[in-house]
Write a protein that holds these residues in place. Sequence first.
Motif, PDB file in Angstrom:
ATOM      1  N   GLN A 280       0.200  26.514  -5.227  1.00 21.92           N
ATOM      2  CA  GLN A 280       0.508  25.312  -5.945  1.00 21.92           C
ATOM      3  C   GLN A 280       0.688  23.915  -5.126  1.00 21.92           C
ATOM      4  N   PRO A 281       0.231  22.813  -5.544  1.00 23.76           N
ATOM      5  CA  PRO A 281       0.396  21.622  -4.580  1.00 23.76           C
ATOM      6  C   PRO A 281       1.948  21.279  -4.455  1.00 23.76           C
ATOM      7  N   CYS A 282       1.866  20.564  -3.053  1.00 21.21           N
ATOM      8  CA  CYS A 282       3.183  19.781  -2.784  1.00 21.21           C
ATOM      9  C   CYS A 282       2.952  18.405  -2.494  1.00 21.21           C
ATOM     10  N   TYR A 283       3.633  17.524  -3.031  1.00 22.37           N
ATOM     11  CA  TYR A 283       3.450  15.973  -3.308  1.00 22.37           C
ATOM     12  C   TYR A 283       4.164  15.312  -2.037  1.00 22.37           C
ATOM     13  N   SER A 284       3.721  14.409  -1.557  1.00 22.91           N
ATOM     14  CA  SER A 284       4.689  13.517  -0.641  1.00 22.91           C
ATOM     15  C   SER A 284       3.907  12.221  -0.804  1.00 22.91           C
ATOM     16  N   PHE A 285       5.028  11.047  -0.571  1.00 23.44           N
ATOM     17  CA  PHE A 285       4.907   9.618  -0.892  1.00 23.44           C
ATOM     18  C   PHE A 285       5.443   8.938   0.511  1.00 23.44           C
ATOM     19  N   TRP A 286       4.471   7.978   0.859  1.00 23.36           N
ATOM     20  CA  TRP A 286       4.809   7.072   1.844  1.00 23.36           C
ATOM     21  C   TRP A 286       4.301   5.600   1.538  1.00 23.36           C
TER      22      TRP A 286
ATOM     23  N   VAL B  80       0.882  -1.131   0.127  1.00 24.58           N
ATOM     24  CA  VAL B  80      -0.113   0.012   0.139  1.00 24.58           C
ATOM     25  C   VAL B  80       0.887   1.297   0.091  1.00 24.58           C
ATOM     26  N   VAL B  81       0.502   1.980  -0.853  1.00 23.39           N
ATOM     27  CA  VAL B  81       1.421   3.249  -1.142  1.00 23.39           C
ATOM     28  C   VAL B  81       0.513   4.583  -0.909  1.00 23.39           C
ATOM     29  N   ARG B  82       0.875   5.600  -0.140  1.00 24.63           N
ATOM     30  CA  ARG B  82       0.006   6.831   0.006  1.00 24.63           C
ATOM     31  C   ARG B  82       0.645   7.943  -0.790  1.00 24.63           C
ATOM     32  N   ILE B  83      -0.079   8.655  -1.441  1.00 27.71           N
ATOM     33  CA  ILE B  83       0.092   9.753  -2.338  1.00 27.71           C
ATOM     34  C   ILE B  83      -0.540  10.964  -1.413  1.00 27.71           C
ATOM     35  N   GLN B  84       0.038  11.965  -0.812  1.00 25.19           N
ATOM     36  CA  GLN B  84      -0.411  12.771  -0.070  1.00 25.19           C
ATOM     37  C   GLN B  84      -0.381  14.305  -0.887  1.00 25.19           C
ATOM     38  N   ILE B  85      -1.463  14.995  -1.227  1.00 32.33           N
ATOM     39  CA  ILE B  85      -1.298  16.201  -1.975  1.00 32.33           C
ATOM     40  C   ILE B  85      -1.758  17.411  -1.049  1.00 32.33           C
ATOM     41  N   ILE B  86      -0.813  18.246  -0.689  1.00 33.35           N
ATOM     42  CA  ILE B  86      -1.090  19.377   0.188  1.00 33.35           C
ATOM     43  C   ILE B  86      -1.317  20.645  -0.379  1.00 33.35           C
TER      44      ILE B  86
END
Length: 419
Positions: free
Chosen positions: A274-280, A255-261
């Motif tokens: 603008q969005p900021c992406y992070s991956f977990w 399971v991979v989570r993509i978070q858009i802030i």
Amino acid sequence: MSMGVLGTLDEWGLLDYKTEKYVLTRNRRVGALQRVLQLGIFGYVIGWSLLFKKGYQEKESDPQVSVITKLKGVSVSQIEALGSRLWDVADYTKPPQGENVFFLVTNFLATPEQVQGTCPEHPSVPLAPCLADEDCPAGEMLSHSHGIKTGKCIMFNSTYQTCEIWGWCPVENGSVSRKPQLLESENFTLFIKNSITFPKFNFFKTNTLETWDSAYFKGCRYDALSSPFCPVFRVGDVVEAAGGDFEDLALLGGVVRIQIIWDCDLDHPGTKCQPCYSFWLQEKGYNFRTATHWWKHPGMEARSLFKLFGIRFEILVAGQAGKFSAISTGITLGTGMALLGVVTFLCDLLLLYVDGEASFYWGNKYEEAKAPKTRVEPELASAPEDHKEPGGAQSQLIPVMDSDLAAGKQGLDAGHGLA
């Protein structure tokens, strides 16, 4: 009755009125402490609350969001049971409509052309191996079994004997390949279209770059440094950014989570929002089963069973927006003023209760002030006519002071002593 109540209230001090009295004290320790605390509060209010946390803005942190996803790519699997098979987006994406949670197939275990009937249970199932029919109670159903025991013990292969069951036959083989069947999925592309709305400020924004080039999204790939505004991601890059190894994750799933802030300062132009992406990497190991059914011939249903391994992507969107507000600014500054009052209160406690000269400062700060009482002189008993001067004018009364009476008394005492 009323006088008694007033007297009681007066004894309790409830009718007293207190007013502030400012006393300048030459106490360096308390004075230095007060200045340090005041500077700290000024730094907190101005530096942290107003500038860093933007306490001068009215904020909204519950936006309305929308997410649309699309996967692109093809892969070919080579297995003995199915032969050469091409997998496209309709085969390896679950569900196919593109939501914020979707599954990418990277490996599978196939059991083709199953029909309902009797067959030996797989040896890996608990209590399936047997030596005689007595080891297989008829009608028994176990939680990990593939069917219902018929009461017979039969040969599974040249090595094992297992209980016969009635179910979908042949049963699923429990062994998984050592290499992912769809390893080419590492190069698949993931398109994420995200829109966000802040109703309080009537502000709308998407993560797609505003461009007239229709081929831009077909050629661009997201990169945190060189192309941070491209919404097209390579699957292998996403897994690597999440801290995982694609081949290991593709074998048994995960399971991979993509978070858009979104953090939007609406005091600036909207293009700067603008969005900021992070991956977990949330979890290793993910699979589920699915089947396709058909009628082999009238009255006989058949199916192909697939145990699918892959990567489950979860896309989460959060954000806040802020804009200048006089009310928010006033609240922040008011909080700072209240904290300054707390500093004064704490310094007073130290000065009046803790300091070695506390009694001296207490006596100078608090004192009881009473209004002076006026004394009324008794009226002369003689009539006014006795004091008229010749000519009819009334003689002037000269008030006698306490000091004059005391001086007269001393003179009389001295005369008696001489006599």
